[in-house]
Every structure is written in C-alpha cells, then in structure tokens.
Scaffold this active site. Structure first.
Site, PDB file in Angstrom:
ATOM      1  N   SER A 261      15.734 -44.681 -17.045  1.00  0.00           N
ATOM      2  CA  SER A 261      16.172 -44.697 -15.660  1.00  0.00           C
ATOM      3  C   SER A 261      15.312 -45.578 -14.759  1.00  0.00           C
ATOM      4  CB  SER A 261      16.144 -43.273 -15.099  1.00  0.00           C
ATOM      5  OG  SER A 261      14.814 -42.754 -15.126  1.00  0.00           O
TER       6      SER A 261
ATOM      7  N   SER B 215      12.496 -43.082 -20.253  1.00  0.00           N
ATOM      8  CA  SER B 215      12.879 -43.878 -19.089  1.00  0.00           C
ATOM      9  C   SER B 215      11.882 -44.945 -18.686  1.00  0.00           C
ATOM     10  CB  SER B 215      13.153 -42.958 -17.889  1.00  0.00           C
ATOM     11  OG  SER B 215      14.342 -42.234 -18.089  1.00  0.00           O
TER      12      SER B 215
ATOM     13  N   LYS C  25       8.869 -46.888  -8.504  1.00  0.00           N
ATOM     14  CA  LYS C  25      10.170 -46.242  -8.657  1.00  0.00           C
ATOM     15  C   LYS C  25      10.397 -45.296  -7.481  1.00  0.00           C
ATOM     16  CE  LYS C  25      12.690 -43.633 -12.271  1.00  0.00           C
ATOM     17  NZ  LYS C  25      12.535 -43.039 -13.624  1.00  0.00           N
TER      18      LYS C  25
END
Length: 471
Positions: free
Chosen positions: A152, A176, A77
C-alpha cells in the site's frame, strides 16, 4: 540531487557542492515535472524551506555530526501523523483531518535533521497491494506509468523511484513496503515487530503494522532505520535490543530457501532472477540449502483472517462523531451508516465485513481462533529453522509490477502478498533487495528478492544485502 544516496548527498552538503535548500529546490522541480503523471504525492509542505534553511546554517557552521539526516529530503506515507498537517490515510472519511501531534518516527526524523517535504499516496487505510485503492486517485509506477507501483506504500516508493527524494517512509502490514520496493527497484525494509514505534501511525492491523524505509541502497535503509528505531514510552510493544537472542553478523551465512513453497505461481522469468540471486550468494561463499517451512504456505490464508479482524476493530472509531467526516442523518444510527457508507471505499468495506464475520459468535473459533493457532505454529516453525540457518530467501513477489486495473478480482490481488505476509505474522524482519529486471511490453521492470532474519536480525539483513548489491 536526483539519484544520489543519503551518504552522497550528505557529503555534497559538507563539501559545499550543494546545500539543503538547493536539494529541496531540486526535489520540488522533480515533483513538478513528474508527479502530475505519477501522482506519488498528496501534498507538499511549504514549511520545508525553513527547515532546509536551518540545515544550511548548520552546515555553514560545521555542526553536522550529531544529525545523520541533516538537510536530507524525506517523504512520508500519509498514514503517519505530522503535527499541523493533513493525515488522510487516502480516505474520504479523514479527508480534512489535521494531526495534532507528530508520530514518534516523525519526531525522530526531525530530530535527525530531515527535511519533511510532503505526504505520499497510499491504498486507503493501507489496504491494498497496488495503490489503486486511494480515494484520491491511483499512483503509477515511474518505470512504466501504465503499471502499478505496488502497495500500500506505493506513493512513498514512487517518490523515491522517480528521484524526488533519496528516502521515504512507508508502513508494512503484509508486505506494503517490500512489494512496492520490488516493483519500483528499491531497497525496502520491514523491521522486527516492536523495533520501531507505531505511535502516531493510523492503525490497520495493530499486531502486524511496522514503519520502515525505502531507499536506493542498503546503507541508506540502515541509516534511516537507525534513526527511527528504539524503545518508545508511548508504544508498549516496542522493545530493547537483547529482548530476543543476539543475532550476530558472520563472515559466511547459511541461507534457507523453501523450495516446496516456490513450486507454483511464480512467473518463469521472475524465478530466473531469483535463481541468479542464489548463484550470486553461493559465488560470495555463502551456503544455500533447502528448508522445509510448511506452515509458511498457510500464511496467506491466516493473514486474510487475522488482518481483517484487526481492521474491523481499528476502524470502528471512524463513526462521524469524534473526528473526520460527518454525514447528517435523521438519527444517530443513520449518521453512522451514511458517514461510513460515503467515507469508506470498497476495499475497506470488504475487509471490515470480513473481519466482523470472522470475529462473530459461532465463527470466532472456526476462523479467527484457527488462524491465530496457525500463526503460533508459524512462529515456532521459523524459530526452529533459525536454529540451523541464518536467513530465509524467497522472491519478494511472484510477478513484476502489473498493469493498472489488471487485477480487479480481489483474490488475485491478495496473491501478490504470498511471500511477504509470513514476516508480519511472525514479527520477523525482512528486506526486499532489487536483483534484476524482466521485460514486459518492451520495458524493463524491476524484480526484488526477499530475505528474512531472526527477530532483531536487521544487522544481518543489512550485511547480506550490502554483499549482494556490492555496496
């Protein structure tokens, strides 16, 4: 390589069936074929080939035992710092920021032999439940590209789900990792707060954030967790095993389900998948009981006060002076206004404003203080519950992956996190496990269930998860 677990891939490397370089080539092929539509990646790294070649040589020489991820492709990420690479957090304000050091989790992955293949998309500064809030475009769900992958960490989840890598790291502030895991049919782990270093993670909510893995199997999630977990001198919130009471694995478990919490809001077929999971637990010989957790029901309200308060503090550093975007104004105040106005997206601005409000004079006690009181009560309630049960079981989300653009109302989007935020507020570990599918518009969409354990109870989560998934 597509669809192979870490264990299977490592075995193929050892046997000579394939090599890390060939695995990386397969990764790049899948990215070239699928990512133009899915948009899981923001960037891929050219220097991954040299790392894979080094792994080839080690396998050829038989030196494989001390590096559990040797040659394994991993995606990260893009709010996790990789030295010499862009770390944008999917925000215009950090569009050209290049990290000057490796995050601790990245260093540990590299030390374990992982091949870092690229950076994945996310909701800007990890604020969202759909990965639609990225400044660089939305990510799509590989199971149905008209739908979101969750957020996310949707880019990391999509990268694994579309078969480009066997594992990827995300961060979890309120769900997330677990929410995208549910929407994309993966295992997703949110570790105990403090088990994994936050050093080198771009902060959203400092008392809530934790990095963790996505994987196709519980065994793979455990492998990655074992690599990245541990005390870090650069993060004073990390702790040794033994800081909390020992959480042993057992032959049979007593699992609590907060039925009062599950009465409303869950889509009927999602609830049916959850009930099937309960039946499977009981068929395995475990006991499932009702547990009362009334403060858990207050978790979402408390979270959306605590989290924006921490956001408003953490994002104050992006002022156009020290790093990141700078927009010139007629004076310093206008520099700030223009830089932050142009650099931040709508959801980030919304949370900064909300956080500043709840921390302001006259409202601090009424909102932030009360939310922290609820948080303390949630911790106490959960601790008491774990005196009589071994874990807490809920759906991961009340719905499957929803359509892109479907939840334009922020409040309806926030409700997707209703079952996941209690783990972050209390610091407890939680895992999302793929447990079935539901039909929407003629397509099968994955559904996950969530299991929470006492602090430092990851081994218990892995044990139960392996049983449920038949590993």
């Amino acid at each position: 390589m597509k669809g192979k677990t870490i264990t299977e891939l490592r075995a193929a490397f050892v046997s000579g069936e394939t090599t890390p370089t060939k695995a990386l080539e397969e990764t790049r092929k899948v990215i070239a074929e699928r990512d133009p539509e899915v948009h899981a990646y923001l960037e891929t790294y050219d220097d991954a080939a040299a790392v894979a070649a080094e792994a080839d040589a080690l396998y050829a020489g038989g030196a494989t035992t001390d590096k559990p991820l040797l040659g394994v492709p991993v995606a990260l990420k893009n709010n996790i710092l990789v030295k010499g690479k862009k770390a944008t957090a999917s925000s215009r304000i950090l569009e050209n920021y290049v990290a000057s050091y490796d995050a601790t989790v990245v260093k540990r992955l590299k030390d374990a032999g992982a091949v870092i293949v690229g950076a994945t998309n996310l909701d800007e500064f990890a604020m969202g439940s759909s990965t639609e809030n990225s400044a660089f475009g939305a990510t799509k769900n590989p199971h149905d590209t008209s739908r979101v992958p969750g957020g996310s960490s949707g880019g990391s989840a999509a990268a694994v789900a579309m078969g480009s890598v066997p594992t990827a790291l995300g961060t979890d502030t309120g769900g997330s990792i677990r929410l995208p895991a549910s929407f994309c049919g993966l295992v997703g782990l949110k570790p105990t707060y403090g088990r994994v270093s936050r050093y080198g993670l771009i902060a959203m909510g400092s008392s809530l954030d934790q990095a963790g893995p996505f994987a196709h199997s519980v065994a793979d999630a455990k492998t990655v967790f074992d690599v990245i977990a541990g005390v870090d001198a650069y993060d004073a919130t990390t702790h040794k095993l033994g800081t909390y009471p020992l959480v042993p694995t057992k032959e049979k478990y007593r699992i609590g389900v907060p039925y009062a919490f599950l009465k409303e809001g869950i889509e009927p077929d999602v609830k049916a998948v959850f009930e099937d999971a309960i039946k499977k637990l009981t068929a395995l010989g475990h006991e499932v009981v009702d547990v009362s957790l009334p403060y858990m029901e207050k978790g979402l309200a408390a979270y959306y006060i605590v989290m924006p308060a921490e956001v408003s503090s953490n994002l104050a550093r992006y002022d156009g002076v020290r790093f990141g975007l700078h927009v010139e104004g007629k004076d310093l105040r206008e520099d700030y206004d223009l830089t932050r106005g142009q650099g931040f997206g709508a959801e980030v601005k919304r949370r900064i404003l909300l956080g500043t409000y709840v921390l302001s004079s006259g409202y601090y006690d009424a909102y932030y203080g009360k939310a922290e009181e609820v948080r303390t009560l949630m911790r106490s309630e959960l601790s008491d519950a774990f005196g009589t049960i071994d874990g807490v079981l809920t759906p991961t989300a009340p719905m499957p992956a929803f359509k892109l653009g479907e939840k334009s109302d922020p409040l309806s989007m926030y409700l997707a996190d209703i079952f996941t935020v209690p783990a972050n507020l209390t610091g407890a570990p939680a895992i999302s496990l793929p447990m079935g599918t539901v039909m929407r518009d003629g397509k099968e969409l994955p559904i996950g269930i969530q299991l929470m354990a006492p602090h430092d109870g990851e081994e218990r989560l892995f044990d139960i998860g392996k049983q449920l998934l038949g590993e």
